[in-house]
Design an enzyme around this catalytic site. Structure first.
Site, PDB file in Angstrom:
ATOM      1  N   CYS A 111     -12.190  -6.258  -7.728  1.00 56.69           N
ATOM      2  CA  CYS A 111     -11.987  -5.294  -8.764  1.00 56.69           C
ATOM      3  C   CYS A 111     -10.676  -5.003  -9.347  1.00 56.69           C
ATOM      4  O   CYS A 111     -10.238  -4.703 -10.440  1.00 56.69           O
ATOM      5  CB  CYS A 111     -12.635  -3.979  -8.187  1.00 56.69           C
ATOM      6  SG  CYS A 111     -12.056  -3.303  -6.688  1.00 56.69           S
TER       7      CYS A 111
ATOM      8  N   ASP B 174     -14.605   1.096 -15.301  1.00 58.81           N
ATOM      9  CA  ASP B 174     -14.805   0.777 -13.859  1.00 58.81           C
ATOM     10  C   ASP B 174     -15.151  -0.735 -14.145  1.00 58.81           C
ATOM     11  O   ASP B 174     -16.179  -1.169 -14.748  1.00 58.81           O
ATOM     12  CB  ASP B 174     -16.070   1.446 -13.385  1.00 58.81           C
ATOM     13  CG  ASP B 174     -16.478   0.999 -12.081  1.00 58.81           C
ATOM     14  OD1 ASP B 174     -15.902  -0.001 -11.459  1.00 58.81           O
ATOM     15  OD2 ASP B 174     -16.847   1.942 -11.255  1.00 58.81           O
TER      16      ASP B 174
ATOM     17  N   HIS C 243     -16.639  -2.678 -11.848  1.00 57.94           N
ATOM     18  CA  HIS C 243     -17.616  -3.121 -10.968  1.00 57.94           C
ATOM     19  C   HIS C 243     -18.786  -3.876 -11.276  1.00 57.94           C
ATOM     20  O   HIS C 243     -19.921  -4.026 -10.616  1.00 57.94           O
ATOM     21  CB  HIS C 243     -17.945  -2.067  -9.758  1.00 57.94           C
ATOM     22  CG  HIS C 243     -16.197  -1.854  -8.791  1.00 57.94           C
ATOM     23  ND1 HIS C 243     -15.409  -1.169  -9.336  1.00 57.94           N
ATOM     24  CD2 HIS C 243     -16.165  -2.384  -7.667  1.00 57.94           C
ATOM     25  CE1 HIS C 243     -14.695  -0.982  -8.433  1.00 57.94           C
ATOM     26  NE2 HIS C 243     -15.034  -1.726  -7.533  1.00 57.94           N
TER      27      HIS C 243
END
Length: 225
Positions: free
Chosen positions: A47, A178, A180
Site C-alpha cells: 500500500c 485508499d 488497498h
C-alpha cells in the site's frame, strides 16, 4: 504499464461530506495506483508503494522534472522504488525483491531522489488530535495542492489525502484515497460505494496511532475537467 488504463483523479466526483463549511482540495492530475493495478501482485504489503506511485504520477503531471535518466517520465514500479532505496543506502541489498512495506519517510527519500522535490513532514503525535493540524493542512492545499501520503504505526495502512473539509460547527474531515483496492475498476463511483475513496471524519482515524504525513512542496496545476 500505460497510465491511461488507470482512473484519473478518482476523488473529483465526490461531494463534500457536509453542505456547509469550506472544502480545500488538491490541484493537478494523478492516476490512481492500487494493489495489483500493473499486474505486480503486492496485496497485503504494497500500500505504501501504491500511494507513493499516485504521488509520483501527480508530480510528473504537475511539471516536476525527473532528476535521473532512469526515472524518466514514467511512474516508478515497485522494483524501481526498492532499488532506489537500496542505491541511496536507506535499505540493505536484501530489500530489493522483498515484500517489505515502506512508509512515509521512505516515500520522501524516493521523491527527493527521483524528482528533486522536497517534502514537508507533518508528525501527529498520539497525544495530538488530527483536528489540531487542520489549519496546516488547509494552508497546504491552498498554497500547493499536492496529494499527501499518510501513514502511522497502530494504523499502518498507507493512504493518500486529497483534501480537507471543515464544517461550520468545526467538524473536520479528510478526503482519503485508499490504495488497498484489488481488481479492475470501471468507475470512480465504484470506489465511493466500496469506501476506497471517501470523506473520513478525523475522529474515525485510530486515536492510539501516531501519523506521519508527507506534503510534497510542489505547486499543483489546475486539474483536468
Amino acid at each position: 504499464m500505460e497510465e491511461k488504463s488507470l482512473l484519473l483523479n478518482v476523488h473529483s466526483n465526490l461531494e463534500p461530506p457536509k453542505p456547509d463549511g469550506n472544502t480545500y482540495l488538491m490541484r493537478g492530475n494523478y492516476h490512481y495506483y492500487h494493489y495489483g493495478c500493473d499486474g505486480f501482485q503486492d496485496m497485503g504489503w504494497g500500500c505504501g508503494y501504491r500511494t507513493l506511485q499516485s504521488i509520483c504520477s501527480w508530480i510528473i503531471q504537475s511539471g516536476g522534472s525527473a532528476r535521473t535518466a532512469t526515472s524518466g517520465t514514467d511512474v516508478p514500479n515497485i522494483p524501481t522504488i526498492q532499488q532506489t532505496l537500496v542505491e541511496i543506502k536507506d535499505k540493505p541489498e536484501r530489500f530489493f525483491g522483498s515484500r517489505e512495506w515502506i512508509g512515509t519517510l521512505e516515500a520522501i527519500y524516493v521523491i527527493d531522489t527521483l524528482y528533486d522535490v522536497s517534502c514537508k513532514v507533518l508528525h501527529i503525535a498520539r497525544s495530538d488530535t488530527i483536528a489540531k493540524h487542520a489549519d496546516t493542512l488547509r494552508d497546504y492545499f491552498e498554497q500547493y495542492g499536492g496529494l499527501i501520503m499518510m501513514g502511522g504505526d497502530m494504523d499502518a495502512a498507507s493512504k493518500g489525502i486529497a483534501g480537507i473539509h471543515v464544517s461550520v460547527d468545526q467538524d473536520v474531515y479528510l478526503l482519503v484515497v485508499d490504495p488497498h483496492y484489488a481488481g479492475k475498476i470501471q468507475t470512480k463511483e465504484e470506489l465511493y460505494t466500496k469506501q476506497y475513496v471517501k470523506w473520513q471524519k478525523v475522529e474515525d482515524f485510530v486515536d492510539s496511532s501516531f501519523y506521519n504525513l508527507c506534503l510534497p512542496m510542489l505547486k499543483g496545476r489546475d486539474p483536468a475537467a
